[in-house]
Structure formats: structure tokens, C-alpha cells
Design a protein around this motif. Structure first.
Motif, PDB file in Angstrom:
ATOM      1  N   ILE A 169      -2.361  -1.657  -2.624  1.00  0.00           N
ATOM      2  CA  ILE A 169      -2.805  -2.900  -1.996  1.00  0.00           C
ATOM      3  C   ILE A 169      -4.328  -2.958  -1.876  1.00  0.00           C
ATOM      4  N   HIS A 170      -4.975  -1.793  -1.738  1.00  0.00           N
ATOM      5  CA  HIS A 170      -6.443  -1.765  -1.686  1.00  0.00           C
ATOM      6  C   HIS A 170      -7.030  -2.126  -3.049  1.00  0.00           C
ATOM      7  N   TRP A 171      -6.445  -1.569  -4.111  1.00  0.00           N
ATOM      8  CA  TRP A 171      -6.927  -1.876  -5.459  1.00  0.00           C
ATOM      9  C   TRP A 171      -6.772  -3.366  -5.758  1.00  0.00           C
ATOM     10  N   ALA A 172      -5.629  -3.940  -5.362  1.00  0.00           N
ATOM     11  CA  ALA A 172      -5.386  -5.362  -5.626  1.00  0.00           C
ATOM     12  C   ALA A 172      -6.382  -6.240  -4.875  1.00  0.00           C
ATOM     13  N   ALA A 173      -6.631  -5.906  -3.609  1.00  0.00           N
ATOM     14  CA  ALA A 173      -7.574  -6.690  -2.800  1.00  0.00           C
ATOM     15  C   ALA A 173      -8.992  -6.537  -3.314  1.00  0.00           C
ATOM     16  N   ASP A 174      -9.352  -5.329  -3.702  1.00  0.00           N
ATOM     17  CA  ASP A 174     -10.682  -5.068  -4.241  1.00  0.00           C
ATOM     18  C   ASP A 174     -10.906  -5.854  -5.529  1.00  0.00           C
ATOM     19  N   ARG A 175      -9.853  -5.935  -6.333  1.00  0.00           N
ATOM     20  CA  ARG A 175      -9.944  -6.622  -7.622  1.00  0.00           C
ATOM     21  C   ARG A 175      -9.870  -8.140  -7.475  1.00  0.00           C
ATOM     22  N   GLY A 176      -9.374  -8.591  -6.314  1.00  0.00           N
ATOM     23  CA  GLY A 176      -9.251 -10.032  -6.104  1.00  0.00           C
ATOM     24  C   GLY A 176      -8.042 -10.624  -6.787  1.00  0.00           C
ATOM     25  N   SER A 177      -7.000  -9.808  -6.961  1.00  0.00           N
ATOM     26  CA  SER A 177      -5.792 -10.261  -7.656  1.00  0.00           C
ATOM     27  C   SER A 177      -4.784 -10.797  -6.648  1.00  0.00           C
ATOM     28  N   LEU A 178      -4.804 -12.107  -6.445  1.00  0.00           N
ATOM     29  CA  LEU A 178      -3.923 -12.742  -5.469  1.00  0.00           C
ATOM     30  C   LEU A 178      -2.454 -12.593  -5.858  1.00  0.00           C
ATOM     31  N   ASP A 179      -2.139 -12.764  -7.134  1.00  0.00           N
ATOM     32  CA  ASP A 179      -0.750 -12.638  -7.585  1.00  0.00           C
ATOM     33  C   ASP A 179      -0.217 -11.228  -7.336  1.00  0.00           C
ATOM     34  N   THR A 180      -1.068 -10.231  -7.544  1.00  0.00           N
ATOM     35  CA  THR A 180      -0.643  -8.851  -7.310  1.00  0.00           C
ATOM     36  C   THR A 180      -0.415  -8.606  -5.825  1.00  0.00           C
ATOM     37  N   LEU A 181      -1.275  -9.154  -4.984  1.00  0.00           N
ATOM     38  CA  LEU A 181      -1.085  -9.026  -3.537  1.00  0.00           C
ATOM     39  C   LEU A 181       0.237  -9.668  -3.113  1.00  0.00           C
ATOM     40  N   ARG A 182       0.517 -10.848  -3.642  1.00  0.00           N
ATOM     41  CA  ARG A 182       1.779 -11.523  -3.314  1.00  0.00           C
ATOM     42  C   ARG A 182       2.970 -10.651  -3.708  1.00  0.00           C
ATOM     43  N   LEU A 183       2.894 -10.076  -4.897  1.00  0.00           N
ATOM     44  CA  LEU A 183       3.977  -9.229  -5.389  1.00  0.00           C
ATOM     45  C   LEU A 183       4.155  -8.004  -4.498  1.00  0.00           C
ATOM     46  N   LEU A 184       3.059  -7.351  -4.157  1.00  0.00           N
ATOM     47  CA  LEU A 184       3.133  -6.151  -3.325  1.00  0.00           C
ATOM     48  C   LEU A 184       3.720  -6.450  -1.951  1.00  0.00           C
ATOM     49  N   ILE A 185       3.282  -7.535  -1.341  1.00  0.00           N
ATOM     50  CA  ILE A 185       3.795  -7.894  -0.011  1.00  0.00           C
ATOM     51  C   ILE A 185       5.275  -8.251  -0.081  1.00  0.00           C
ATOM     52  N   SER A 186       5.691  -8.909  -1.160  1.00  0.00           N
ATOM     53  CA  SER A 186       7.107  -9.263  -1.310  1.00  0.00           C
ATOM     54  C   SER A 186       7.982  -8.024  -1.441  1.00  0.00           C
ATOM     55  N   LEU A 187       7.373  -6.913  -1.883  1.00  0.00           N
ATOM     56  CA  LEU A 187       8.114  -5.659  -2.050  1.00  0.00           C
ATOM     57  C   LEU A 187       7.819  -4.678  -0.914  1.00  0.00           C
ATOM     58  N   GLU A 188       7.391  -5.228   0.221  1.00  0.00           N
ATOM     59  CA  GLU A 188       7.213  -4.471   1.465  1.00  0.00           C
ATOM     60  C   GLU A 188       6.032  -3.504   1.466  1.00  0.00           C
ATOM     61  N   ALA A 189       4.993  -3.842   0.725  1.00  0.00           N
ATOM     62  CA  ALA A 189       3.759  -3.066   0.864  1.00  0.00           C
ATOM     63  C   ALA A 189       3.213  -3.311   2.267  1.00  0.00           C
ATOM     64  N   ASP A 190       2.650  -2.277   2.866  1.00  0.00           N
ATOM     65  CA  ASP A 190       2.090  -2.384   4.215  1.00  0.00           C
ATOM     66  C   ASP A 190       0.769  -3.146   4.153  1.00  0.00           C
ATOM     67  N   ILE A 191       0.744  -4.337   4.729  1.00  0.00           N
ATOM     68  CA  ILE A 191      -0.450  -5.182   4.639  1.00  0.00           C
ATOM     69  C   ILE A 191      -1.629  -4.585   5.398  1.00  0.00           C
ATOM     70  N   ASN A 192      -1.342  -3.707   6.363  1.00  0.00           N
ATOM     71  CA  ASN A 192      -2.406  -3.063   7.142  1.00  0.00           C
ATOM     72  C   ASN A 192      -2.574  -1.584   6.792  1.00  0.00           C
ATOM     73  N   LEU A 193      -2.123  -1.214   5.600  1.00  0.00           N
ATOM     74  CA  LEU A 193      -2.265   0.174   5.156  1.00  0.00           C
ATOM     75  C   LEU A 193      -3.735   0.585   5.171  1.00  0.00           C
ATOM     76  N   GLU A 194      -4.015   1.762   5.716  1.00  0.00           N
ATOM     77  CA  GLU A 194      -5.388   2.266   5.784  1.00  0.00           C
ATOM     78  C   GLU A 194      -5.651   3.234   4.640  1.00  0.00           C
ATOM     79  N   ASP A 195      -6.829   3.130   4.029  1.00  0.00           N
ATOM     80  CA  ASP A 195      -7.195   4.089   2.993  1.00  0.00           C
ATOM     81  C   ASP A 195      -7.738   5.353   3.657  1.00  0.00           C
ATOM     82  N   CYS A 196      -8.343   6.234   2.881  1.00  0.00           N
ATOM     83  CA  CYS A 196      -8.809   7.509   3.429  1.00  0.00           C
ATOM     84  C   CYS A 196      -9.945   7.338   4.430  1.00  0.00           C
ATOM     85  N   GLU A 197     -10.550   6.153   4.472  1.00  0.00           N
ATOM     86  CA  GLU A 197     -11.623   5.884   5.429  1.00  0.00           C
ATOM     87  C   GLU A 197     -11.215   4.795   6.420  1.00  0.00           C
ATOM     88  N   LYS A 198      -9.881   4.620   6.570  1.00  0.00           N
ATOM     89  CA  LYS A 198      -9.281   3.696   7.532  1.00  0.00           C
ATOM     90  C   LYS A 198      -9.595   2.227   7.228  1.00  0.00           C
TER      91      LYS A 198
END
Length: 253
Positions: A169-198
């Protein structure tokens, strides 16, 4: 380690691409602020530097009684087969986070508070289709292939951080890929997932100026009050006034 001579952190190869220039400047700047940085962070930077300039650690582990050299070796060895470009990217990002005053037009895709959009720093290389990972497909925004791959993955796998400390989800947001974000969220990706630096996906979308992604994340429950390890919220790293406005708007809803 703060008292060590940092020569091995600033002897850089001369390269012309933007990432290498940013890396060179970051290493030069580190010498100026090294005495203010804790040992653990310096050790991490040392490892990224060695990986970026020499590649994977292939030397023998130092002797039992050389504790300082052994710590450096362990930190470098832990990065295993991380690509040189990825190590440079993480090095630049960490220096920018350590000192908000560090800035220059030579640092590519630099935003408010000197955040760096990670995927834009990645050097483009042709990857054989059969060798591509799920991260490669996310970065490319290839949602057709992604959907088939993600449907075979568990929720835990979708939310797992990779070797660079980022989730899909961080890669998708960084890349600006809205369709990928939609897909990830539809498959239960954690929208508030923290990376290694929170940092969350909202931090990435906000700092990279991806307005539509910021709007989508907020509408789907992204926490705009999440703080990273430096105490920065998504609003603190907003790339422009439009991003600030939408974050402020949702803050009062």
C-alpha cells in the motif's frame, strides 16, 4: 560510533544520475550532523552506504573482541541482496528525515519537510516479465496481473513489509496509483499500515502530491493524525496547498 572517522561514509563513486547525486550530497551532509545522531541510526546509515557502494557483504565476520567492527559487519550483512539503488534511496530518505534543513534542487522529487518520493528515485530497468515480483507490478500499476496475484495471497502477506520496510500500500500511494489502492483496499489491505518508520500510505500520497489518492484514502478511513518516528503527520509533509486543504477539510468532518 559517532566519534568514528566517517571517511568510509563519504568516499563516493562519481555518477551522473539524480539518485547518485542526491546520495552524494546526503553523505556529505551526514558528516556535518553525525555528532548529533545516535549510534543505532549511524550504524543503519553505514550499512546502507556500504550496500549502495559495494553491494552485498561478502567479507568474513570480524573477530569476537572487535565489537565495533562486528556491529558494522552485522548491520551490512543483514541487508543481504538489497539492490544498490534501493540502498541509496533509503540512505537519502533517512538523511532527509534526520535533518529537515537538508535540501537542494539536486535531490529529486523533494517535497515539504524534504520527503522523497521513493518510487521516483528507483532507477528504471527492464525486468523480464517472469521475474517480476508483486512489488514490481504495484510500481507499474499493472492492476490486471496484480488482481490475480493478490487473490492468491493471504491478508497477512498483503500487509507484510518488504526488505525496504514498505508494504504494497505504501508503494501504491507513493506511485500515485489510485486503481492499485482501490484494489488493495478491496482485498483488505490495512489502510493505516505503518512502514519501518511508522509512515502510512497517507503520508506517502500527501508528500508526493497525489491529490486523488489522498482523497480516496481519507474517504476510506485513513487516519490523518498518525505520526511517524519524527512526529510528523500527513499534513506536516503535504506537498502543496491543495493537499493541505483537503486534509484540513477532513480534519473538521
Amino acid at each position: 560510533m559517532a566519534d568514528d572517522n566517517l571517511d568510509d561514509l563519504i568516499e563516493l563513486n562519481s555518477e551522473n544520475d539524480d539518485l547518485s547525486e542526491a546520495f552524494t550530497r546526503a553523505a556529505d551532509h551526514l558528516q556535518k550532523i553525525a555528532t548529533k545522531i545516535d549510534n543505532a541510526t549511524l550504524l543503519s546509515l553505514y550499512a546502507y552506504y556500504k550496500q549502495a557502494t559495494n553491494g552485498p557483504c561478502t567479507s568474513s565476520r570480524p573477530g569476537l573482541f572487535d565489537l565495533k567492527a562486528k556491529s558494522k559487519w552485522d548491520a551490512w550483512k543483514k541487508l543481504e541482496n538489497m539492490a544498490k539503488e534501493e540502498a541509496k534511496t533509503l540512505y537519502v530518505k533517512k538523511v532527509c528525515a534526520l535533518d529537515p534543513q537538508f535540501s537542494s534542487a539536486t535531490v529529486p522529487t523533494q517535497t515539504k519537510n524534504n520527503w522523497v518520493c521513493i518510487s521516483t528515485l528507483q532507477q528504471t530497468e527492464v525486468i523480464d516479465e517472469t521475474a517480476k515480483t508483486v512489488v514490481d507490478h504495484v510500481v507499474e500499476g499493472n492492476t490486471d496481473k496484480l488482481e490475480n496475484i493478490l487473490k492468491t495471497m493471504s491478508k497477512d502477506s498483503i500487509n507484510k513489509l518488504d526488505d525496504s520496510g514498505l508494504g504494497l500500500i505504501h508503494w501504491a500511494a507513493d506511485r500515485g496509483s489510485l486503481d492499485t489502492l482501490r484494489l488493495l483496499i478491496s482485498l483488505e489491505a490495512d489502510i493505516n499500515l505503518e512502514d519501518c518508520e511508522k509512515q502510512t500510505a497517507l503520508h506517502y500520497a500527501s508528500s508526493c502530491g497525489h491529490y486523488n489518492c489522498v482523497h480516496f484514502l481519507l474517504e476510506n478511513g485513513a487516519d490523518m493524525n498518525k505520526k511517524d518516528i519524527n512526529g510528523l503527520e500527513p499534513l506536516s509533509v503535504a506537498a502543496d496547498k491543495d493537499i493541505e486543504e483537503i486534509l484540513n477539510k477532513f480534519n473538521f468532518i
